[in-house]
Design a protein around this motif. Structure first.
Motif, mmCIF file in Angstrom:
data_model
loop_
_atom_site.group_PDB
_atom_site.id
_atom_site.type_symbol
_atom_site.label_atom_id
_atom_site.label_comp_id
_atom_site.label_asym_id
_atom_site.label_seq_id
_atom_site.Cartn_x
_atom_site.Cartn_y
_atom_site.Cartn_z
ATOM 1 N N THR A 69 60.764 -21.409 -14.072
ATOM 2 C CA THR A 69 61.860 -20.346 -13.678
ATOM 3 C C THR A 69 61.669 -19.100 -13.023
ATOM 4 O O THR A 69 60.415 -18.478 -13.630
ATOM 5 C CB THR A 69 62.782 -20.193 -14.944
ATOM 6 N N GLY A 70 62.120 -18.902 -11.905
ATOM 7 C CA GLY A 70 61.910 -17.661 -11.399
ATOM 8 C C GLY A 70 60.409 -17.698 -10.415
ATOM 9 O O GLY A 70 60.219 -16.559 -9.705
ATOM 10 N N ALA A 71 60.187 -18.697 -10.024
ATOM 11 C CA ALA A 71 58.929 -19.083 -9.345
ATOM 12 C C ALA A 71 59.269 -18.928 -7.814
ATOM 13 O O ALA A 71 58.388 -18.744 -7.061
ATOM 14 C CB ALA A 71 58.280 -20.427 -9.300
ATOM 15 N N GLY A 72 60.533 -18.965 -7.467
ATOM 16 C CA GLY A 72 61.234 -18.870 -6.054
ATOM 17 C C GLY A 72 61.515 -20.079 -5.457
ATOM 18 O O GLY A 72 62.006 -20.411 -4.214
ATOM 19 N N LYS A 73 61.851 -21.112 -6.375
ATOM 20 C CA LYS A 73 62.246 -22.367 -5.657
ATOM 21 C C LYS A 73 63.349 -22.388 -5.095
ATOM 22 O O LYS A 73 63.807 -23.070 -4.019
ATOM 23 C CB LYS A 73 62.073 -23.554 -6.941
ATOM 24 N N SER A 74 64.644 -21.829 -5.702
ATOM 25 C CA SER A 74 65.796 -21.595 -5.134
ATOM 26 C C SER A 74 65.986 -20.941 -3.898
ATOM 27 O O SER A 74 66.523 -21.232 -2.717
ATOM 28 C CB SER A 74 66.926 -21.202 -6.054
ATOM 29 N N SER A 75 65.018 -19.968 -3.879
ATOM 30 C CA SER A 75 64.944 -18.970 -2.651
ATOM 31 C C SER A 75 64.266 -19.658 -1.534
ATOM 32 O O SER A 75 64.715 -19.340 -0.337
ATOM 33 C CB SER A 75 64.063 -17.885 -3.020
ATOM 34 N N LEU A 76 63.539 -20.815 -1.832
ATOM 35 C CA LEU A 76 62.756 -21.492 -0.857
ATOM 36 C C LEU A 76 63.855 -22.255 -0.014
ATOM 37 O O LEU A 76 64.073 -22.429 1.028
ATOM 38 C CB LEU A 76 61.563 -22.126 -1.282
HETATM 39 N N1 LIG Z 1 70.569 -12.878 -5.425
HETATM 40 C C1 LIG Z 1 69.099 -12.351 -6.015
HETATM 41 N N2 LIG Z 1 68.954 -10.704 -6.058
HETATM 42 C C2 LIG Z 1 68.008 -10.230 -6.590
HETATM 43 N N3 LIG Z 1 66.794 -11.182 -7.206
HETATM 44 C C3 LIG Z 1 66.931 -12.522 -7.139
HETATM 45 C C4 LIG Z 1 68.342 -12.993 -6.536
HETATM 46 N N4 LIG Z 1 67.970 -14.346 -6.599
HETATM 47 C C5 LIG Z 1 66.939 -14.496 -7.219
HETATM 48 N N5 LIG Z 1 65.973 -13.370 -7.497
HETATM 49 C C6 LIG Z 1 64.692 -13.246 -7.967
HETATM 50 O O1 LIG Z 1 63.878 -14.039 -7.167
HETATM 51 C C7 LIG Z 1 63.012 -14.670 -8.019
HETATM 52 C C8 LIG Z 1 62.888 -15.963 -7.661
HETATM 53 O O2 LIG Z 1 64.025 -16.493 -8.004
HETATM 54 P P1 LIG Z 1 64.607 -18.106 -7.942
HETATM 55 O O3 LIG Z 1 64.299 -18.552 -6.355
HETATM 56 O O4 LIG Z 1 65.994 -18.383 -7.952
HETATM 57 O O5 LIG Z 1 63.535 -18.847 -8.433
HETATM 58 P P2 LIG Z 1 63.466 -20.382 -9.203
HETATM 59 O O6 LIG Z 1 64.612 -21.027 -8.401
HETATM 60 O O7 LIG Z 1 62.232 -21.013 -9.195
HETATM 61 O O8 LIG Z 1 63.921 -20.145 -10.719
HETATM 62 C C9 LIG Z 1 63.202 -14.175 -9.457
HETATM 63 O O9 LIG Z 1 62.476 -13.055 -9.945
HETATM 64 C C10 LIG Z 1 64.782 -13.877 -9.585
HETATM 65 O O10 LIG Z 1 65.043 -12.907 -10.453
#
Ligand SMILES: Nc1ncnc2c1ncn2[C@@H]1O[C@H](COP(=O)(O)OP(=O)(O)O)[C@@H](O)[C@H]1O
Ligand SMILES: [Mg+2]
Length: 285
Positions: free
Chosen positions: A42-49
């Motif tokens: 969790t927090g690795a950046g998967k959803s952001s990718l």
């Molecule tokens: N909308 C946002 N605003 C600020 N920080 C964010 C936002 N979404 C995600 N993050 C941060 O970006 C990092 C990666 O999140 P995310 O891509 O959701 O990871 P995963 O899907 O692997 O859990 C985390 O540290 C999270 O707190």
């Protein structure tokens, strides 16, 4: 459709400050028609990718290519519109985004928004409903009257109705029972296999990674730390231990058999059928 990242960084605006690099210098190449699992804690950046792939998040530096669409920091609105038409995004718990009075109106929303004609909308709704294995008599019902599994399939149908070339999915099986989950993932596999969609799937379940995907992309702290064919990925056990990755059940089973029989099979099996075939070929069964 092929997806390429060249030295991509991305961050978020948090009130007055920007976060540090949430995606940190990622270069990847996902050939057209591949089925990639994105894993990592969790927090690795998967959803952001995933968000970068369909333009919900913009890179701060670097280049993203989706087919022949280029996305950079300064991308035009036109590029964003194009990429959203080609990349279907299935969020976590997509059924939370159902909103219309009928299933039909819900599925038709995407294609209508993209300017499909009445006739195209009709065909698309019908086709996507078939693809997710729901029958037409559900079209007049309220999406809120359906079971959780059905709702998720309606949500998926809504994305498929826009006829994407790429499907990105954030834990599409989460919260479903094992049967519901299997149905969704088999369906996604079919879309990959038969319709040749490029699939990028975020999941925590190594059994699903083994059974359905052909490549694994492991992320940690915004970086890609491994990107390999699925079988290669699961072949290096010491490395997996170091990364704290669970073994799929079928590989655990294979290891137990190997230990009991004092032998080593030539490859790791990704499905039970493969394991049985290996055992038969090795005259162990
Ligand atoms: N909308 C946002 N605003 C600020 N920080 C964010 C936002 N979404 C995600 N993050 C941060 O970006 C990092 C990666 O999140 P995310 O891509 O959701 O990871 P995963 O899907 O692997 O859990 C985390 O540290 C999270 O707190
Ligand atoms: Mg996530």
């Amino acid at each position: 459709m092929r997806i390429k990242f060249e030295e991509v960084k991305a961050d978020y605006q948090l009130g007055p400050i920007r976060t540090s690099n949430i995606i940190d210098n990622v270069s990847i190449d996902l050939p057209s028609g591949t089925f990639t699992a994105v894993i990592g804690r969790t927090g690795a950046g998967k959803s952001s990718l995933l968000k970068l792939i369909n333009g919900l998040l913009s890179p701060s530096t670097g280049l993203i290519q989706v087919g022949n669409i280029n996305l950079t920091k300064a991308q035009e609105k036109e590029q964003l519109n194009q990429v959203r038409k080609r990349v279907g995004m299935v969020f976590q718990f997509p059924e939370n985004q159902l909103f219309a009075e009928t299933v039909e109106a819900d599925i038709a929303f995407g294609p209508r928004n993209f300017g499909f004609s009445q006739e195209q909308i009709k065909v698309s709704v019908q086709e996507s409903l078939n693809q997710v294995g729901l029958s037409a008599d559900i079209l007049d019902r309220s999406p809120f009257a359906l079971s959780g599994g059905q709702q998720r399939r309606v949500a998926l149908a809504g994305v498929l109705a826009t006829q994407p070339d790429v499907l990105v999915l954030d834990e599409p099986g989460a919260g479903l029972d094992s049967e519901g989950k299997k149905q969704i993932l088999s369906l996604i596999k079919q879309l990959n296999h038969i319709n040749k969609l490029t699939i990028i799937l975020v999941t925590h379940d190594m059994n699903d990674v083994a059974e359905y995907t052909d490549h694994v992309l492991l992320m940690d702290q915004g970086k890609v730390i491994s990107h390999q064919p699925t079988r290669t990925f699961f072949s290096h056990q010491a490395q997996l231990v170091e990364w704290e990755i669970d073994l799929p059940e079928v590989i655990n089973l294979q290891r137990q058999i190997e230990m009991k029989k004092g032998l080593k099979l030539p490859t790791v099996s990704l499905t039970k059928t493969e394991l049985i075939n290996l055992l038969i070929e090795g005259k162990i069964l």
